[in-house]
Design an enzyme around this catalytic site. Structure first.
Site, PDB file in Angstrom:
ATOM      1  N   HIS A 120     -20.226 -26.036 -13.460  1.00 26.91           N
ATOM      2  CA  HIS A 120     -20.523 -25.256 -12.253  1.00 26.91           C
ATOM      3  C   HIS A 120     -20.123 -25.946 -10.948  1.00 26.91           C
ATOM      4  O   HIS A 120     -20.877 -25.948  -9.969  1.00 26.91           O
ATOM      5  CB  HIS A 120     -22.016 -24.918 -12.211  1.00 26.91           C
ATOM      6  CG  HIS A 120     -22.470 -23.981 -13.295  1.00 26.91           C
ATOM      7  ND1 HIS A 120     -21.647 -23.067 -13.888  1.00 26.91           N
ATOM      8  CD2 HIS A 120     -23.691 -23.807 -13.890  1.00 26.91           C
ATOM      9  CE1 HIS A 120     -22.329 -22.375 -14.800  1.00 26.91           C
ATOM     10  NE2 HIS A 120     -23.566 -22.806 -14.832  1.00 26.91           N
ATOM     11  N   GLU A 171     -22.828 -13.568 -16.437  1.00 22.08           N
ATOM     12  CA  GLU A 171     -21.951 -14.183 -15.436  1.00 22.08           C
ATOM     13  C   GLU A 171     -20.507 -13.749 -15.676  1.00 22.08           C
ATOM     14  O   GLU A 171     -19.872 -14.208 -16.616  1.00 22.08           O
ATOM     15  CB  GLU A 171     -22.045 -15.713 -15.532  1.00 22.08           C
ATOM     16  CG  GLU A 171     -23.446 -16.271 -15.471  1.00 22.08           C
ATOM     17  CD  GLU A 171     -23.521 -17.677 -16.071  1.00 22.08           C
ATOM     18  OE1 GLU A 171     -22.653 -18.517 -15.777  1.00 22.08           O
ATOM     19  OE2 GLU A 171     -24.443 -17.923 -16.868  1.00 22.08           O
ATOM     20  N   HIS A 215     -24.779 -16.452 -10.408  1.00 23.25           N
ATOM     21  CA  HIS A 215     -25.622 -16.947 -11.491  1.00 23.25           C
ATOM     22  C   HIS A 215     -27.025 -16.336 -11.453  1.00 23.25           C
ATOM     23  O   HIS A 215     -28.024 -17.030 -11.696  1.00 23.25           O
ATOM     24  CB  HIS A 215     -25.689 -18.479 -11.427  1.00 23.25           C
ATOM     25  CG  HIS A 215     -25.852 -19.148 -12.755  1.00 23.25           C
ATOM     26  ND1 HIS A 215     -26.914 -18.887 -13.586  1.00 23.25           N
ATOM     27  CD2 HIS A 215     -25.086 -20.043 -13.404  1.00 23.25           C
ATOM     28  CE1 HIS A 215     -26.808 -19.611 -14.672  1.00 23.25           C
ATOM     29  NE2 HIS A 215     -25.687 -20.334 -14.590  1.00 23.25           N
TER      30      HIS A 215
HETATM   31  C1  GLA Z   1     -24.683 -21.573 -17.509  1.00 20.85           C
HETATM   32  C2  GLA Z   1     -24.372 -22.462 -18.634  1.00 20.85           C
HETATM   33  C3  GLA Z   1     -25.626 -22.883 -19.286  1.00 20.85           C
HETATM   34  C4  GLA Z   1     -26.553 -23.549 -18.294  1.00 20.85           C
HETATM   35  C5  GLA Z   1     -26.817 -22.643 -17.141  1.00 20.85           C
HETATM   36  C6  GLA Z   1     -27.613 -23.325 -16.066  1.00 20.85           C
HETATM   37  O1  GLA Z   1     -25.033 -20.321 -17.898  1.00 20.85           O
HETATM   38  O2  GLA Z   1     -23.476 -21.872 -19.552  1.00 20.85           O
HETATM   39  O3  GLA Z   1     -25.332 -23.720 -20.349  1.00 20.85           O
HETATM   40  O4  GLA Z   1     -25.941 -24.711 -17.827  1.00 20.85           O
HETATM   41  O5  GLA Z   1     -25.603 -22.190 -16.604  1.00 20.85           O
HETATM   42  O6  GLA Z   1     -28.738 -23.968 -16.534  1.00 20.85           O
END
Ligand code: GLA
Length: 376
Positions: free
Chosen positions: A114, A326, A190
């Site tokens: 991220h 997402e 997110h």
């Molecule tokens: C995304 C990732 C997850 C986790 C979340 C945040 O969805 O794929 O594995 O890291 O973000 O906690």
């Protein structure tokens, strides 16, 4: 001018201050049909999203915090933020572009997640400009990420626009970006949803349908192997409406700890035009969420890392009490030449739209309107 919500330009309120003394503003966007969205300048983040249920009663359906400090705390697992410059994972935080190797923060051992550390897009304070017109109300967030920030090449100028149309209970998110050097870009929001209301104990009874015949299998650290496999015969087959909890158990023992997978959208125009990617329903409230996107994939994450942290109004967010849908490019695309391209070049314009559209079960399937047609 109209007398509806669209006539009023959303006004900035002070939401609080960051630890390093930057003021954070909050804007409220409203439709005439009951949707209320609150968005803030830290991380160009969706903080609240109120939508009516079957009886017209509203609830906030996204996780978040009441204060900037909450968002700055360890309890914040990217709640509602704009995620990037590259959302999801990059293997070992490394990629090579035009013959040069780049090293990024390894913030999710052994990978980059991220967008990295202190200056990932979820953590910086964006500039904001609100607007309204006869179609609805919006806020345009902009951020200029300097060359080399978080290890990424090129100055990336990003605009994220949240827009709430006057009617239809939709939240449209549009992403625009330009760069002065070739650089990878993969942007998403997110938001964590629980359609019974944020803080409700579980999403395992929500039903989900995904417009995806295929997914990208990963290793134990959630990095794609490069294969694109069929969901047929796996717990990832959501081509028919299925309860989230129905087949989650076998996934608990995997690296994903539940659902945390990239689904390849299979509509012919995925990656170009808006397609219906996902439909999520919750029976008691009757709320339905439809996700439309022009992105080629969607990461379905079942809140496996939620740990009972306390969020808005003192409500606690239990393990698997919310899901993320997402919209994005495939994870680690920068290291897989067979995946759709994520490299933005100078002179090109990155543009992408995702729409979260809400409905209630009671108004659908009556043969009138387009409810039945739109059913996913
Ligand atoms: C995304 C990732 C997850 C986790 C979340 C945040 O969805 O794929 O594995 O890291 O973000 O906690």
């Amino acid at each position: 001018m109209t007398t509806s919500a669209s006539g009023e330009e959303p006004v900035a309120e002070q939401f609080g201050m960051t630890k390093d003394g930057q003021a954070v503003e909050l804007f409220t966007l409203k439709s005439d049909t009951g949707l209320v969205a609150k968005v803030m300048t830290r991380g160009a983040t969706l903080v609240q999203l109120h939508v009516p249920d079957n009886d017209g009663k509203s609830a906030d359906v996204v996780l978040g915090f009441d204060s900037v400090a909450g968002y700055e705390s360890e309890d914040n697992q990217y709640f509602g933020c704009t995620t990037g410059r590259v959302c999801n994972r990059i293997a070992k935080g490394k990629f090579t572009l035009d013959g040069k190797e780049y090293s990024l923060a390894v913030n999710n051992e052994p990978n980059h997640l991220h967008g990295g550390g202190e200056k990932s897009l979820d953590k910086v304070v964006w500039k904001a400009k609100s607007f309204s017109n006869d179609k609805g109300q919006g806020v345009r967030f902009s951020y200029s990420s300097p060359d080399g920030e978080e290890g990424y090449p090129g100055q990336l100028d990003i605009v994220v626009t949240y827009f709430v149309p006057v009617t239809g209970n939709r939240l449209n998110i549009t992403y625009n970006a330009t760069t002065d050097k070739a650089t990878p870009v993969n942007l998403t929001n997110h938001a964590y949803f629980n359609l019974a209301g944020a803080g409700s104990p579980s999403v395992l009874d929500h039903t989900l349908r995904l417009n995806a015949d295929r997914y990208t299998p990963t290793d134990d650290t959630l990095i794609p192997t490069g294969a694109v496999d069929s969901v047929e015969g796996t717990p990832l087959d959501f081509r028919k409406v299925t309860k989230i909890g129905q087949r989650i158990e076998p996934l608990t023992g995997t690296g994903a700890l539940g659902y945390d997978h990239n689904f390849v959208l299979n509509a012919p125009e995925a990656g170009k035009k808006l397609v219906l990617a996902a439909a999520l329903r919750e029976k008691t409230s009757g709320r339905i969420l439809r996700v439309r996107t022009d992105q080629p994939a969607i990461q379905f994450y079942s809140g496996n890392f939620l740990k009972g942290q306390v969020g808005k109004e003192g409500k606690s967010y239990a393990h698997r009490s919310a899901i993320c849908l997402e919209t994005q490019h495939y994870p680690d695309s920068v290291n897989h030449s067979n995946f759709p391209n994520t490299i933005l070049k100078p002179g090109e314009k990155f543009q992408s739209t995702t729409i979260y559209e809400f409905a209630v079960a009671g108004t659908e399937g009556n043969g009138k309107g387009d409810g039945a047609k739109k059913k996913l």
